[in-house]
Design a protein around this motif. Sequence first.
Motif, mmCIF file in Angstrom:
data_model
loop_
_atom_site.group_PDB
_atom_site.id
_atom_site.type_symbol
_atom_site.label_atom_id
_atom_site.label_comp_id
_atom_site.label_asym_id
_atom_site.label_seq_id
_atom_site.Cartn_x
_atom_site.Cartn_y
_atom_site.Cartn_z
ATOM 1 N N SER A 18 -9.486 -6.192 -7.777
ATOM 2 C CA SER A 18 -9.999 -7.132 -6.773
ATOM 3 C C SER A 18 -10.327 -6.456 -5.447
ATOM 4 O O SER A 18 -10.906 -7.094 -4.557
ATOM 5 N N ALA A 19 -10.002 -5.161 -5.312
ATOM 6 C CA ALA A 19 -10.230 -4.472 -4.033
ATOM 7 C C ALA A 19 -11.709 -4.526 -3.650
ATOM 8 O O ALA A 19 -12.584 -4.199 -4.440
ATOM 9 N N GLU A 26 -2.120 -4.544 -8.558
ATOM 10 C CA GLU A 26 -2.835 -5.398 -7.599
ATOM 11 C C GLU A 26 -2.150 -5.471 -6.236
ATOM 12 O O GLU A 26 -0.957 -5.258 -6.119
ATOM 13 N N GLN A 27 -2.967 -5.743 -5.239
ATOM 14 C CA GLN A 27 -2.466 -6.075 -3.908
ATOM 15 C C GLN A 27 -2.401 -7.594 -3.752
ATOM 16 O O GLN A 27 -1.606 -8.116 -2.993
ATOM 17 N N ASN A 28 -3.317 -8.265 -4.469
ATOM 18 C CA ASN A 28 -3.449 -9.711 -4.325
ATOM 19 C C ASN A 28 -2.355 -10.425 -5.122
ATOM 20 O O ASN A 28 -2.529 -10.802 -6.278
ATOM 21 N N ASN A 66 0.845 -1.189 0.000
ATOM 22 C CA ASN A 66 0.000 0.000 0.000
ATOM 23 C C ASN A 66 0.886 1.247 0.000
ATOM 24 O O ASN A 66 1.816 1.342 0.791
ATOM 25 N N GLN A 83 -9.118 2.766 -9.757
ATOM 26 C CA GLN A 83 -9.352 1.949 -8.559
ATOM 27 C C GLN A 83 -10.767 2.191 -8.030
ATOM 28 O O GLN A 83 -11.460 1.261 -7.647
ATOM 29 N N GLU A 118 -6.176 -2.177 -9.334
ATOM 30 C CA GLU A 118 -6.699 -2.964 -8.203
ATOM 31 C C GLU A 118 -8.146 -3.407 -8.351
ATOM 32 O O GLU A 118 -9.001 -3.072 -7.523
#
Length: 230
Positions: free
Chosen positions: A159-160, A189-191, A35, A82, A157
């Motif tokens: 998938s957020a 992405e974060q995932n 993040n 996002q 992002e």
Amino acid sequence: MLELTNLESGYGELTVLHDISFHVENEIFAVLGANGAGKSTLLKTLAKLLPVKNGSIAMDGADITATPGYELPDMGVAYVPQERNVFPDLSVAENLSLGGLVGVRSKEEKLEEVYSLFPRLADRKSQVAGSLSGGEGQMLAVGRALMQDPKIILLDEPSAGLSPLLVDVLFENISAIRKERGVSIVLAEQNAVKTLEVADRVLVLSLGRIHLLEKAKKLNMKQLKEAYHI
Ligand SMILES: Nc1ncnc2c1ncn2[C@@H]1O[C@H](COP(=O)(O)OP(=O)(O)O)[C@@H](O)[C@H]1O
Ligand SMILES: [Mg+2]
């Protein structure tokens, strides 16, 4: 296709991205990072929502560093922010139609493609976008980008905020867009786990700099954890 050279960008006086160079070919190019690492800043800069402070951006060999954002759809670049900004008071079909104003193929042909990719949207054609669930809203935002017949989609992002089940569906859709439509995707992405399953190459940003750039198959969890300072 898309090429960045020594890119520097940020907000006002604040420089967030430093010395970013990479190119995206026909692939899913993932941008991972903790993040605040600068993923959204990178995509916003590519979408021309933020000024380039230094360096350059080229698309298909043409310098687009100074090209305004509104010309990007015609050049084959679509952006899904996002915060999926669909028009809440318009129906699903109307939202998609707005994206379909760009390109040479007929709107109807593109609509059918989007509906076959996202049957949930087909079932909700006349429902207003504001009443969709988070996952459906995300599909609509991606569907609208596809209506532009892009060569490349900048996807921030996606998938957020989605449930694990919907995240699985989403990543299947992302793979299908690449494989069936031939569209390249820059996927922030974060995932990391799901992203590594679909990505061809992975760029890891750390504090606004390139920490590593590697083929997804070659990347191991230790390298990733280092990048995330875990
Ligand atoms: N509008 C803004 N004004 C000033 N700084 C911002 C703004 N948006 C983001 N930043 C800063 O830029 C850095 C990168 O943020 P961001 O690109 O959103 O990261 P990520 O998408 O990887 O989570 C952070 O330090 C964040 O605080
Ligand atoms: Mg972000």
